[in-house]
Scaffold this motif. Structure first.
Motif, PDB file in Angstrom:
ATOM      1  N   MET A   1       0.855  -1.193   0.000  1.00 24.28           N
ATOM      2  CA  MET A   1       0.000   0.000   0.000  1.00 24.28           C
ATOM      3  C   MET A   1       0.888   1.239   0.000  1.00 24.28           C
ATOM      4  O   MET A   1       1.740   1.402   0.876  1.00 24.28           O
ATOM      5  N   SER A   2       0.724   2.125  -0.991  1.00 25.49           N
ATOM      6  CA  SER A   2       1.591   3.284  -1.123  1.00 25.49           C
ATOM      7  C   SER A   2       1.261   4.345  -0.081  1.00 25.49           C
ATOM      8  O   SER A   2       0.157   4.381   0.468  1.00 25.49           O
ATOM      9  N   ALA A   3       2.211   5.231   0.151  1.00 25.07           N
ATOM     10  CA  ALA A   3       2.047   6.285   1.144  1.00 25.07           C
ATOM     11  C   ALA A   3       1.391   7.515   0.516  1.00 25.07           C
ATOM     12  O   ALA A   3       1.247   7.626  -0.696  1.00 25.07           O
ATOM     13  N   VAL A   4       0.996   8.450   1.384  1.00 24.49           N
ATOM     14  CA  VAL A   4       0.320   9.673   0.970  1.00 24.49           C
ATOM     15  C   VAL A   4       1.111  10.872   1.469  1.00 24.49           C
ATOM     16  O   VAL A   4       1.495  10.922   2.647  1.00 24.49           O
ATOM     17  N   LEU A   5       1.367  11.826   0.583  1.00 23.11           N
ATOM     18  CA  LEU A   5       1.995  13.095   0.961  1.00 23.11           C
ATOM     19  C   LEU A   5       0.907  14.152   1.021  1.00 23.11           C
ATOM     20  O   LEU A   5       0.152  14.329   0.058  1.00 23.11           O
ATOM     21  N   ILE A   6       0.831  14.862   2.146  1.00 21.96           N
ATOM     22  CA  ILE A   6      -0.145  15.935   2.299  1.00 21.96           C
ATOM     23  C   ILE A   6       0.601  17.239   2.540  1.00 21.96           C
ATOM     24  O   ILE A   6       1.246  17.422   3.581  1.00 21.96           O
ATOM     25  N   LEU A  22      -4.318   7.598   7.837  1.00 26.30           N
ATOM     26  CA  LEU A  22      -3.695   6.863   8.938  1.00 26.30           C
ATOM     27  C   LEU A  22      -4.651   5.781   9.459  1.00 26.30           C
ATOM     28  O   LEU A  22      -4.223   4.668   9.792  1.00 26.30           O
ATOM     29  N   GLN A  23      -5.939   6.112   9.517  1.00 22.03           N
ATOM     30  CA  GLN A  23      -6.935   5.133   9.961  1.00 22.03           C
ATOM     31  C   GLN A  23      -7.056   3.971   8.973  1.00 22.03           C
ATOM     32  O   GLN A  23      -7.456   2.867   9.357  1.00 22.03           O
ATOM     33  N   GLN A  24      -6.669   4.231   7.711  1.00 22.16           N
ATOM     34  CA  GLN A  24      -6.671   3.169   6.702  1.00 22.16           C
ATOM     35  C   GLN A  24      -5.386   2.344   6.748  1.00 22.16           C
ATOM     36  O   GLN A  24      -5.220   1.405   5.962  1.00 22.16           O
ATOM     37  N   GLY A  25      -4.500   2.693   7.650  1.00 18.69           N
ATOM     38  CA  GLY A  25      -3.248   1.956   7.792  1.00 18.69           C
ATOM     39  C   GLY A  25      -2.139   2.402   6.861  1.00 18.69           C
ATOM     40  O   GLY A  25      -1.105   1.723   6.759  1.00 18.69           O
ATOM     41  N   GLN A  26      -2.309   3.549   6.201  1.00 17.59           N
ATOM     42  CA  GLN A  26      -1.304   4.025   5.270  1.00 17.59           C
ATOM     43  C   GLN A  26      -0.316   4.972   5.950  1.00 17.59           C
ATOM     44  O   GLN A  26      -0.653   5.672   6.913  1.00 17.59           O
ATOM     45  N   THR A  27       0.883   5.000   5.436  1.00 19.73           N
ATOM     46  CA  THR A  27       1.874   5.963   5.901  1.00 19.73           C
ATOM     47  C   THR A  27       1.526   7.331   5.336  1.00 19.73           C
ATOM     48  O   THR A  27       1.193   7.467   4.157  1.00 19.73           O
TER      49      THR A  27
END
Length: 246
Positions: A1-6, A22-27
């Motif tokens: 699962m890829s990460a997300v930049l905000i 974060l609740q979805q388990g993603q970085t």
């Protein structure tokens, strides 16, 4: 699962998006001048430079080298840029113009800086990553009031103009990006009216049901991001995924 930049993660919408993923388990990589007011083992924080210093973009090459190193390390596949500005309560007090006579150079310059120049600063800085990353999705928060064809009420000269320019910039960049990375999607996104400090002075006359909580907005925007396809690159999208006119 890829990460997300905000980018602009300390905003109401940015923070809600961070918590959602974060609740979805993603970085989540939190990029802001302000650190998060909560902790999570999957939350990575990068401090952003002062927006007032962005005019000298060359001086931030080291900053973007570190950002790109981080997004490569965490295999970021989704980027939200949540930076935006509408009004200022401190002196000098600045607010969207109701009439042309209220326009000023101070208001126009700050509106353009925070709604156009700073987003472009980040887009340009991340460009080396965007052109090389398969399936990358970049969603730039904008506003429906930036649509020239939709403007039936007038007013808000500076804000409308800055968002219209931002929409055009992203549209133009999407054409260039497609030449290097046909799998990428780069769009502008109207988040809807969200209960936040940005919209607080303008909520009084909203129709019932139009105001969304930051959590609701984050859920809607995450759904748009999940459904986003490369063929949609360059579009201005609504929070529910509908295409809006420029």
């Amino acid at each position: 699962m890829s990460a997300v930049l905000i980018i602009g993660a300390s905003s109401s919408i940015g923070g809600a998006l961070a918590k959602h993923y974060l609740q979805q388990g993603q970085t989540v990589i939190w990029l802001s001048r302000t650190t998060a007011d909560f902790s999570d083992p999957k939350l990575q924080v990068i401090k952003a430079p002062d927006s007032a210093e962005t005019a000298d973009w060359v001086s931030h090459q080291n900053f973007f080298s570190s950002v790109i190193e981080a997004v490569q390390q965490h295999q970021v596949g989704l980027i939200f840029n949540c930076i935006g500005w509408l009004h200022q309560d401190s002196e000098p007090k600045l607010s969207p113009e109701k009439s042309l006579s209220q326009s000023s150079g101070t208001l126009l310059r700050k509106t353009l800086l925070l709604n156009l120049e700073v987003p472009v600063f980040y887009l340009q800085g991340l460009w080396p990553y965007l052109i090389k990353t398969s399936g990358i999705r970049y969603l730039q928060l904008s506003a429906k009031v930036g649509s020239i064809s939709d403007n039936q009420l007038g007013g808000w000269y500076s804000y409308r103009s800055a968002k219209a320019a931002l929409n055009q910039w992203i549209k133009t960049a999407s054409i260039e990006l497609r030449r290097s990375n046909k799998t990428a999607a780069l769009v502008t996104l109207h988040p809807g009216t969200t209960d936040s400090a940005l919209s607080a002075p303008f909520q009084r006359n909203l129709p019932a049901g139009q105001l969304q909580s930051p959590t609701q907005t984050a859920e809607h925007l995450a759904e748009v991001a999940q459904q986003l396809q490369a063929e949609q690159s360059g579009l201005l999208l609504n929070w529910d995924g509908r295409v809006l006119g420029f």
